[in-house]
Each structure stands twice: as structure tokens, then as C-alpha cells.
Write a protein that holds these residues in place. Structure first.
Motif, PDB file in Angstrom:
ATOM      1  N   ALA A 104       0.829  -1.206   0.000  1.00  0.00           N
ATOM      2  CA  ALA A 104       0.000   0.000   0.000  1.00  0.00           C
ATOM      3  C   ALA A 104       0.867   1.261   0.000  1.00  0.00           C
ATOM      4  CB  ALA A 104      -0.944   0.003   1.199  1.00  0.00           C
ATOM      5  N   GLU A 105       1.922   1.258   0.800  1.00  0.00           N
ATOM      6  CA  GLU A 105       2.836   2.408   0.842  1.00  0.00           C
ATOM      7  C   GLU A 105       3.553   2.584  -0.490  1.00  0.00           C
ATOM      8  OE1 GLU A 105       5.371   1.762   4.220  1.00  0.00           O
ATOM      9  OE2 GLU A 105       3.693   1.850   5.613  1.00  0.00           O
ATOM     10  N   THR A 106       3.963   1.483  -1.094  1.00  0.00           N
ATOM     11  CA  THR A 106       4.645   1.541  -2.388  1.00  0.00           C
ATOM     12  C   THR A 106       3.713   2.095  -3.463  1.00  0.00           C
ATOM     13  OG1 THR A 106       6.060  -0.332  -1.793  1.00  0.00           O
ATOM     14  CG2 THR A 106       5.841   0.162  -4.147  1.00  0.00           C
ATOM     15  N   LEU A 107       2.474   1.603  -3.495  1.00  0.00           N
ATOM     16  CA  LEU A 107       1.509   2.094  -4.480  1.00  0.00           C
ATOM     17  C   LEU A 107       1.240   3.583  -4.302  1.00  0.00           C
ATOM     18  CD1 LEU A 107      -1.051  -0.851  -4.556  1.00  0.00           C
ATOM     19  CD2 LEU A 107       0.474  -0.151  -6.406  1.00  0.00           C
ATOM     20  N   GLN A 108       1.096   4.007  -3.058  1.00  0.00           N
ATOM     21  CA  GLN A 108       0.834   5.419  -2.798  1.00  0.00           C
ATOM     22  C   GLN A 108       2.016   6.282  -3.235  1.00  0.00           C
ATOM     23  OE1 GLN A 108      -0.121   6.362   1.297  1.00  0.00           O
ATOM     24  NE2 GLN A 108      -1.496   7.972   0.619  1.00  0.00           N
ATOM     25  N   ALA A 109       3.233   5.831  -2.944  1.00  0.00           N
ATOM     26  CA  ALA A 109       4.422   6.594  -3.333  1.00  0.00           C
ATOM     27  C   ALA A 109       4.563   6.654  -4.854  1.00  0.00           C
ATOM     28  CB  ALA A 109       5.668   5.967  -2.705  1.00  0.00           C
ATOM     29  N   LYS A 110       4.325   5.539  -5.524  1.00  0.00           N
ATOM     30  CA  LYS A 110       4.439   5.528  -6.987  1.00  0.00           C
ATOM     31  C   LYS A 110       3.358   6.380  -7.625  1.00  0.00           C
ATOM     32  CE  LYS A 110       7.076   1.357  -7.782  1.00  0.00           C
ATOM     33  NZ  LYS A 110       7.201   0.117  -8.551  1.00  0.00           N
ATOM     34  N   ASN A 111       2.134   6.352  -7.079  1.00  0.00           N
ATOM     35  CA  ASN A 111       1.085   7.219  -7.626  1.00  0.00           C
ATOM     36  C   ASN A 111       1.430   8.684  -7.436  1.00  0.00           C
ATOM     37  OD1 ASN A 111      -0.689   5.483  -8.867  1.00  0.00           O
ATOM     38  ND2 ASN A 111      -2.437   6.069  -7.624  1.00  0.00           N
ATOM     39  N   ALA A 112       2.059   9.000  -6.305  1.00  0.00           N
ATOM     40  CA  ALA A 112       2.474  10.391  -6.080  1.00  0.00           C
ATOM     41  C   ALA A 112       3.563  10.784  -7.078  1.00  0.00           C
ATOM     42  CB  ALA A 112       2.968  10.566  -4.649  1.00  0.00           C
ATOM     43  N   ALA A 113       4.461   9.850  -7.379  1.00  0.00           N
ATOM     44  CA  ALA A 113       5.577  10.150  -8.282  1.00  0.00           C
ATOM     45  C   ALA A 113       5.158  10.178  -9.747  1.00  0.00           C
ATOM     46  CB  ALA A 113       6.691   9.125  -8.081  1.00  0.00           C
ATOM     47  N   TYR A 114       4.301   9.239 -10.146  1.00  0.00           N
ATOM     48  CA  TYR A 114       3.974   9.074 -11.563  1.00  0.00           C
ATOM     49  C   TYR A 114       2.559   9.503 -11.923  1.00  0.00           C
ATOM     50  CZ  TYR A 114       8.043   6.017 -11.187  1.00  0.00           C
ATOM     51  OH  TYR A 114       9.274   5.498 -10.924  1.00  0.00           O
ATOM     52  N   GLY A 115       1.791   9.913 -10.958  1.00  0.00           N
ATOM     53  CA  GLY A 115       0.394  10.208 -11.227  1.00  0.00           C
ATOM     54  C   GLY A 115      -0.370   8.914 -11.381  1.00  0.00           C
ATOM     55  N   ASP A 116      -1.569   8.993 -11.855  1.00  0.00           N
ATOM     56  CA  ASP A 116      -2.408   7.815 -11.990  1.00  0.00           C
ATOM     57  C   ASP A 116      -2.231   7.216 -13.378  1.00  0.00           C
ATOM     58  OD1 ASP A 116      -4.140   5.934 -11.094  1.00  0.00           O
ATOM     59  OD2 ASP A 116      -5.837   7.284 -10.801  1.00  0.00           O
ATOM     60  N   SER A 117      -0.998   6.866 -13.720  1.00  0.00           N
ATOM     61  CA  SER A 117      -0.680   6.407 -15.068  1.00  0.00           C
ATOM     62  C   SER A 117      -1.350   5.078 -15.408  1.00  0.00           C
ATOM     63  CB  SER A 117       0.835   6.298 -15.260  1.00  0.00           C
ATOM     64  OG  SER A 117       1.383   5.342 -14.378  1.00  0.00           O
ATOM     65  N   PHE A 118      -1.546   4.208 -14.430  1.00  0.00           N
ATOM     66  CA  PHE A 118      -2.205   2.928 -14.707  1.00  0.00           C
ATOM     67  C   PHE A 118      -3.631   3.167 -15.195  1.00  0.00           C
ATOM     68  CE2 PHE A 118      -4.770  -0.749 -13.557  1.00  0.00           C
ATOM     69  CZ  PHE A 118      -4.047  -1.786 -14.118  1.00  0.00           C
ATOM     70  N   ASP A 119      -4.403   3.953 -14.436  1.00  0.00           N
ATOM     71  CA  ASP A 119      -5.780   4.245 -14.840  1.00  0.00           C
ATOM     72  C   ASP A 119      -5.814   4.920 -16.209  1.00  0.00           C
ATOM     73  OD1 ASP A 119      -6.599   3.197 -12.438  1.00  0.00           O
ATOM     74  OD2 ASP A 119      -7.650   5.001 -11.765  1.00  0.00           O
ATOM     75  N   GLN A 120      -4.886   5.842 -16.433  1.00  0.00           N
ATOM     76  CA  GLN A 120      -4.843   6.539 -17.721  1.00  0.00           C
ATOM     77  C   GLN A 120      -4.579   5.562 -18.859  1.00  0.00           C
ATOM     78  OE1 GLN A 120      -5.599   9.888 -18.191  1.00  0.00           O
ATOM     79  NE2 GLN A 120      -5.717   9.153 -20.288  1.00  0.00           N
ATOM     80  N   SER A 121      -3.669   4.605 -18.639  1.00  0.00           N
ATOM     81  CA  SER A 121      -3.380   3.595 -19.665  1.00  0.00           C
ATOM     82  C   SER A 121      -4.607   2.746 -19.967  1.00  0.00           C
ATOM     83  CB  SER A 121      -2.235   2.677 -19.215  1.00  0.00           C
ATOM     84  OG  SER A 121      -1.045   3.388 -19.091  1.00  0.00           O
ATOM     85  N   VAL A 122      -5.314   2.334 -18.919  1.00  0.00           N
ATOM     86  CA  VAL A 122      -6.517   1.521 -19.123  1.00  0.00           C
ATOM     87  C   VAL A 122      -7.601   2.347 -19.822  1.00  0.00           C
ATOM     88  CG1 VAL A 122      -8.315   0.122 -18.025  1.00  0.00           C
ATOM     89  CG2 VAL A 122      -5.977   0.032 -17.156  1.00  0.00           C
ATOM     90  N   ASP A 123      -7.735   3.611 -19.433  1.00  0.00           N
ATOM     91  CA  ASP A 123      -8.704   4.482 -20.104  1.00  0.00           C
ATOM     92  C   ASP A 123      -8.363   4.632 -21.585  1.00  0.00           C
ATOM     93  OD1 ASP A 123     -10.175   4.910 -17.787  1.00  0.00           O
ATOM     94  OD2 ASP A 123      -9.228   6.850 -17.347  1.00  0.00           O
ATOM     95  N   ASP A 124      -7.077   4.779 -21.899  1.00  0.00           N
ATOM     96  CA  ASP A 124      -6.642   4.992 -23.286  1.00  0.00           C
ATOM     97  C   ASP A 124      -6.717   3.723 -24.134  1.00  0.00           C
ATOM     98  OD1 ASP A 124      -6.172   7.638 -22.655  1.00  0.00           O
ATOM     99  OD2 ASP A 124      -3.992   7.416 -22.513  1.00  0.00           O
ATOM    100  N   TYR A 125      -6.324   2.581 -23.560  1.00  0.00           N
ATOM    101  CA  TYR A 125      -6.142   1.380 -24.369  1.00  0.00           C
ATOM    102  C   TYR A 125      -7.041   0.208 -23.991  1.00  0.00           C
ATOM    103  CZ  TYR A 125      -2.052   4.081 -25.606  1.00  0.00           C
ATOM    104  OH  TYR A 125      -1.215   5.083 -26.019  1.00  0.00           O
ATOM    105  N   GLY A 126      -7.830   0.360 -22.946  1.00  0.00           N
ATOM    106  CA  GLY A 126      -8.767  -0.685 -22.575  1.00  0.00           C
ATOM    107  C   GLY A 126      -8.226  -1.649 -21.533  1.00  0.00           C
ATOM    108  N   LEU A 127      -9.088  -2.591 -21.166  1.00  0.00           N
ATOM    109  CA  LEU A 127      -8.769  -3.546 -20.109  1.00  0.00           C
ATOM    110  C   LEU A 127      -7.602  -4.458 -20.462  1.00  0.00           C
ATOM    111  CD1 LEU A 127     -12.367  -4.537 -18.934  1.00  0.00           C
ATOM    112  CD2 LEU A 127     -10.757  -2.984 -17.810  1.00  0.00           C
ATOM    113  N   LYS A 128      -7.238  -4.546 -21.732  1.00  0.00           N
ATOM    114  CA  LYS A 128      -6.096  -5.366 -22.132  1.00  0.00           C
ATOM    115  C   LYS A 128      -4.818  -4.931 -21.418  1.00  0.00           C
ATOM    116  CE  LYS A 128      -7.839  -6.456 -26.699  1.00  0.00           C
ATOM    117  NZ  LYS A 128      -7.652  -6.320 -28.140  1.00  0.00           N
ATOM    118  N   VAL A 129      -4.750  -3.659 -21.054  1.00  0.00           N
ATOM    119  CA  VAL A 129      -3.565  -3.146 -20.354  1.00  0.00           C
ATOM    120  C   VAL A 129      -3.307  -3.944 -19.077  1.00  0.00           C
ATOM    121  CG1 VAL A 129      -2.669  -1.146 -19.065  1.00  0.00           C
ATOM    122  CG2 VAL A 129      -3.704  -0.832 -21.320  1.00  0.00           C
ATOM    123  N   ILE A 130      -4.376  -4.338 -18.398  1.00  0.00           N
ATOM    124  CA  ILE A 130      -4.224  -5.113 -17.161  1.00  0.00           C
ATOM    125  C   ILE A 130      -3.467  -6.402 -17.460  1.00  0.00           C
ATOM    126  CG2 ILE A 130      -5.441  -6.352 -15.335  1.00  0.00           C
ATOM    127  CD1 ILE A 130      -7.760  -4.255 -15.726  1.00  0.00           C
ATOM    128  N   GLY A 131      -3.925  -7.120 -18.460  1.00  0.00           N
ATOM    129  CA  GLY A 131      -3.265  -8.361 -18.832  1.00  0.00           C
ATOM    130  C   GLY A 131      -1.840  -8.152 -19.306  1.00  0.00           C
TER     131      GLY A 131
END
Length: 181
Positions: A104-131
Motif C-alpha cells: 500500500a505504501e509503495t503504491l501510494q508513493a508511486k502514484n504520487a511520483a507518476y500520477g495515476d498512469s495505470f488508470d490513464q493507460s486503461v482508459d486509453d487502451y482498454g482492459l487489455k492493459v491489465i493483462g
């Protein structure tokens, strides 16, 4: 302490805990899960829902009780000592908690450093990004294990396992937040 300060301290104890307000006053503390709110404490009756405390916040019960006692003391209410209400209540010795807390601490620190890039990737390219993200980490793990390496470049097996767990949590969070889309 103001109710805003109380809420911030409560969030630091467990980010699934929140205060339900009524007419500007705290009504309840609830544990927010994916589909329901689970009562933890009722300010009007000064009572804990011990079953929910044991189920949802076993490791944080003491900290929550101390925070509620401090709030009640400052507001001239009678503090309720949770330990006195539940003699012999065992403290959970969950062997996984240190790993999930670290994640949880790692995720919070990375989100602070990189923004919400995971959500943005999924929004841009779809659920395939998860896989794709999980597959990349799986392939890294397979490579490290098959080559009997615990580290390659700057990424260790432990780092890769943590990343894979992190992507799984990010995916769960994304799916929950976009359930109605």
C-alpha cells in the motif's frame, strides 16, 4: 481536534474508515467495502459494533479506540475504552499484514511520483492493459526463476513480485471505480 483533523487521523489508521456526518456532527464511523458500509462505531450511543471491528479492523482496533477516546474527551463525552469492553479480545497476528502495508505504501508513493498512469493507460487502451502489465511481470519472474537469478539489472525477484501484486491491486481499484461505466 476538529472533525476534519479527526477524519484525517482516522484515514491514516485505515483508509477504508470514514465518518458519516449528520447535521454537521459525526454520526458513525464506517468501514467502506466494495459494496457496503459496515458500522464500526456509533457516536450517538457511544457503542462499537464489535463484530465488525473484529472482522474489518482487528489490527487497528486499539488505534481507532484511542482516537475515539481522545475525540470524546475533548468534546466532554465519556471515553469508551474498547479494551475494557472486550476482555481477552485477541490482537490479530496476521502474518501477511506487513506485506500488504508495504504494498500500500509503495503504491501510494508511486502514484504520487507518476500520477495515476495505470488508470490513464486503461482508459486509453482498454482492459487489455491489465493483462499486458501482469504478463510483463510474469515473464520477468519466469526469466529470473528459470535462470536462477534473484536480480537482473536493478529489479529483483521480490521487486517483480511486489509489482505484480501492485498491478493486481490497481486493476481491482480501477474495476471498482468504473463498475457503473
Amino acid at each position: 481536534m476538529t472533525i476534519k483533523e479527526f477524519g484525517k487521523k482516522l484515514y491514516k489508521i485505515n483508509h477504508y474508515l470514514t465518518i458519516i456526518m449528520k447535521e454537521g456532527k459525526p454520526l458513525k464511523i464506517v468501514y467502506l467495502s466494495f459494496h457496503n458500509n459496515h458500522d464500526i462505531y456509533d457516536f450517538e450511543t457511544n457503542k462499537y459494533n464489535l463484530a465488525n471491528c473484529e472482522k474489518y479492523i482487528p489490527d487497528e482496533m486499539k488505534d481507532v479506540a484511542d482516537l475515539i477516546d481522545a475525540h470524546n474527551y475533548e468534546n466532554n463525552n465519556q471515553p469508551i475504552n474498547l479494551r475494557e469492553c472486550t476482555p481477552g479480545l485477541p490482537k490479530s497476528d496476521n502474518p501477511f499484514k506487513k506485506y500488504t502495508d508495504h504494498l500500500a505504501e509503495t503504491l501510494q508513493a508511486k502514484n504520487a511520483a507518476y500520477g495515476d498512469s495505470f488508470d490513464q493507460s486503461v482508459d486509453d487502451y482498454g482492459l487489455k492493459v491489465i493483462g499486458i502489465r501482469l504478463s510483463d511481470k510474469y515473464n520477468r519472474i519466469k526469466h529470473l526463476v528459470n535462470n536462477s537469478e534473484l536480480k537482473e539489472n536493478d529489479e529483483s525477484l521480490e521487486d517483480t513480485l511486489l509489482d505484480m501484486a501492485g498491478y493486481s491491486i490497481l486493476a481491482l481499484k480501477y474495476l471498482e471505480e468504473h463498475r457503473d461505466d
